[in-house]
Design an enzyme around this catalytic site. Sequence first.
Site, PDB file in Angstrom:
ATOM      1  N   LYS A 179       9.571  -4.596  -7.745  1.00  0.00           N
ATOM      2  CA  LYS A 179       9.355  -3.229  -7.264  1.00  0.00           C
ATOM      3  C   LYS A 179      10.198  -3.039  -6.016  1.00  0.00           C
ATOM      4  O   LYS A 179      10.520  -4.012  -5.325  1.00  0.00           O
ATOM      5  CB  LYS A 179       7.885  -3.024  -6.893  1.00  0.00           C
ATOM      6  CG  LYS A 179       6.964  -2.950  -8.086  1.00  0.00           C
ATOM      7  CD  LYS A 179       5.611  -2.465  -7.626  1.00  0.00           C
ATOM      8  CE  LYS A 179       4.590  -2.623  -8.721  1.00  0.00           C
ATOM      9  NZ  LYS A 179       3.242  -2.399  -8.212  1.00  0.00           N
ATOM     10  N   HIS A 237       9.747  -0.954  -0.197  1.00  0.00           N
ATOM     11  CA  HIS A 237       9.690   0.427   0.296  1.00  0.00           C
ATOM     12  C   HIS A 237       9.457   0.504   1.796  1.00  0.00           C
ATOM     13  O   HIS A 237       9.281  -0.500   2.480  1.00  0.00           O
ATOM     14  CB  HIS A 237       8.715   1.269  -0.517  1.00  0.00           C
ATOM     15  CG  HIS A 237       7.290   0.831  -0.413  1.00  0.00           C
ATOM     16  ND1 HIS A 237       6.576   0.938   0.754  1.00  0.00           N
ATOM     17  CD2 HIS A 237       6.455   0.301  -1.332  1.00  0.00           C
ATOM     18  CE1 HIS A 237       5.360   0.488   0.550  1.00  0.00           C
ATOM     19  NE2 HIS A 237       5.248   0.084  -0.700  1.00  0.00           N
ATOM     20  N   HIS A 268       6.691  -1.363   3.492  1.00  0.00           N
ATOM     21  CA  HIS A 268       6.957  -2.788   3.713  1.00  0.00           C
ATOM     22  C   HIS A 268       7.865  -2.979   4.917  1.00  0.00           C
ATOM     23  O   HIS A 268       7.762  -3.962   5.625  1.00  0.00           O
ATOM     24  CB  HIS A 268       7.607  -3.425   2.474  1.00  0.00           C
ATOM     25  CG  HIS A 268       6.710  -3.458   1.287  1.00  0.00           C
ATOM     26  ND1 HIS A 268       7.072  -2.940   0.071  1.00  0.00           N
ATOM     27  CD2 HIS A 268       5.450  -3.925   1.129  1.00  0.00           C
ATOM     28  CE1 HIS A 268       6.080  -3.100  -0.783  1.00  0.00           C
ATOM     29  NE2 HIS A 268       5.082  -3.689  -0.168  1.00  0.00           N
TER      30      HIS A 268
HETATM   31  N1  ARG Z   1       2.055  -7.032  -1.590  1.00  0.00           N
HETATM   32  C1  ARG Z   1       1.083  -6.210  -0.947  1.00  0.00           C
HETATM   33  C2  ARG Z   1       1.516  -4.749  -1.024  1.00  0.00           C
HETATM   34  O1  ARG Z   1       2.654  -4.457  -1.225  1.00  0.00           O
HETATM   35  C3  ARG Z   1       0.871  -6.588   0.488  1.00  0.00           C
HETATM   36  C4  ARG Z   1       0.283  -7.955   0.714  1.00  0.00           C
HETATM   37  C5  ARG Z   1      -0.383  -8.074   2.042  1.00  0.00           C
HETATM   38  N2  ARG Z   1      -0.912  -9.350   2.289  1.00  0.00           N
HETATM   39  C6  ARG Z   1      -2.039  -9.855   1.744  1.00  0.00           C
HETATM   40  N3  ARG Z   1      -2.394 -11.070   2.032  1.00  0.00           N
HETATM   41  N4  ARG Z   1      -2.771  -9.129   0.940  1.00  0.00           N
HETATM   42  O2  ARG Z   1       0.713  -3.869  -0.842  1.00  0.00           O
END
Ligand code: ARG
Length: 572
Positions: A126, A129, A132
């Site tokens: 993905k 974005h 992030h």
């Molecule tokens: N990959 C997740 C997202 O894009 C964020 C992860 C954050 N960290 C965690 N330990 N949940 O929303």
Amino acid sequence: MIDFKQEIANIISKVVSIDANELKGYIETPKDLKNGDYAFPCFRLAKELKKAPPIIAQEIKEKIQFDTNIIEKVEIAGGYINFYIVAEKFTQEVIQELEKEENYGSSNIGNGKCIVIDYSAPNIAKPFHIGHLRSTVIGAALYNIYKYLGYKVIGINHLGDYGTQFGKLIEGYKLWENEYDIEKDPIGELTKIYIRINELCKKDEKVLQSCRDNFKKLEDGDEYCTKLWTRFRELSIKEFQKVYDLLGSKFDYWNGEAFYSDKMQEVIDILEKTGKLISSQGAKIIDLEEQGINTPCIILKTNGSTTYATRDLAAILYRARTYDFDKALYVTSYEQVLHFKQVFEVAKLLGLDEKYTKGLEHISFGMVLLPTGKMSTREGNVVKLEDLLQESIARAREIIEQKNPSLENKEEISKKVGIGAIIFNDLANSRVKDEIFEWDKILNFQGETGPYIQYTYVRTQSVLEKAGITEEIINLENVNPKVLQDEYSQDILKLLYNFKEILEQVTEKNEPSILARYLIDVAKAFSAFYNENKIMVEELEIRDSRLFLTHAVGKVLKIGANLLGIQMPDKM
Ligand code: ARG
């Protein structure tokens, strides 16, 4: 350097029999210098002592004893006791500290305590974005600042490399492999596949089931599914790396969600034993009603697959054991508030020491809104982050080209300015606020921006250069605190004195914007100083003292910006 607040707290502590450290927390820095350098409000004592604040203030004032070399005078204003520091003493203290050169503002307050920071964490296949990006930037700033204060910091990129979406991607790829060139534009093409398969799933229940089965197969280690997954992951990371290279991001570990695939069974077993893992419509859940959370935490889905939450629970267990953390911070947008509330509650059932469950903290932040509105993956109207960063660099270059056409190294400088502008914009406002992304605002050299801070820094460097001073050779023998007593110099010195405390505040609130705002204040104070005070005057004492201040401002701006993840150009 004398900690003036501490000094005052000690003095008061002797006459009110309250711990000096508690009193220190009450002391304020008045906005208006008329009210002294520090003010002690007596309102909180009023309740305890059952007296009116002005009376308490008067009584304390009469009793306290202080060193007149440090405190010039003490006055009462309403319920406040105002303390005036001997300006020359103060100036001398700050200068001495600044002269020590190395790592100004750093400390050992962290005392080796371990802080785990989970940040960035984009999702495989993905787009990386803008949310992030914000996580990456906030996480990195916190990382640097904690480290500067003597903490042991562990930065983890908890990649979204697992979950049911991979079942879908694998299905889509199986169906349309020949129509997409995922080597050429991995994320673009994989996103297209993802959108298309989602559409198909909506129409065809059987396809949806195959997707679910694929993910189950992946969890069970099926060779074909694993091979595809590995390829999607590698190609995606290569893409993400382009963004990280531009931002200068680094992580200690890249343990994503998949890393926990063999560590979740233990979580399930522990939860099972507590008797709290209940079946509900074929799924296994933990009910959190009693804890005031209306949505239960799903640990296993109907088809037996684990969830995002299960993996976060396994990660908590792993991180507690591996890093023995004192705090574990999760930097994501506030969209995940519920998720972390659930996970942190369920974590209390894992049998971990309270130290760990108490140390869990969600560092949430607001949305980044492009003028056209929020961006989402499923609809596909996403701005590619790498393009956004490149555009910023190009725009910075245009401005620099106009302002300073003969500049050397334009490319490198535009990069620092363009990237710095975006980073600063992400950090400038308190993190919970939504932010609107506007090019003209972000890149305004005169606004409260990254480029403004860089520009001010460059100005300090050119003043020093003209005076023949370089970072290595600072032979300012005639610095004298006496000639830095004007309001502009004092404003700067006060700010520089506060640097350490500012960094501590950042870690107390996990709020890098405190440092970002501070740098703006320093830059503004320098601009005022520069406009009001001629630096290259005949009198050596004045000249050297002002040059010293200029040098100190440059130094603090640079250290501060670097801590935020922003690079300083030498010219611009
Ligand atoms: N990959 C997740 C997202 O894009 C964020 C992860 C954050 N960290 C965690 N330990 N949940 O929303």
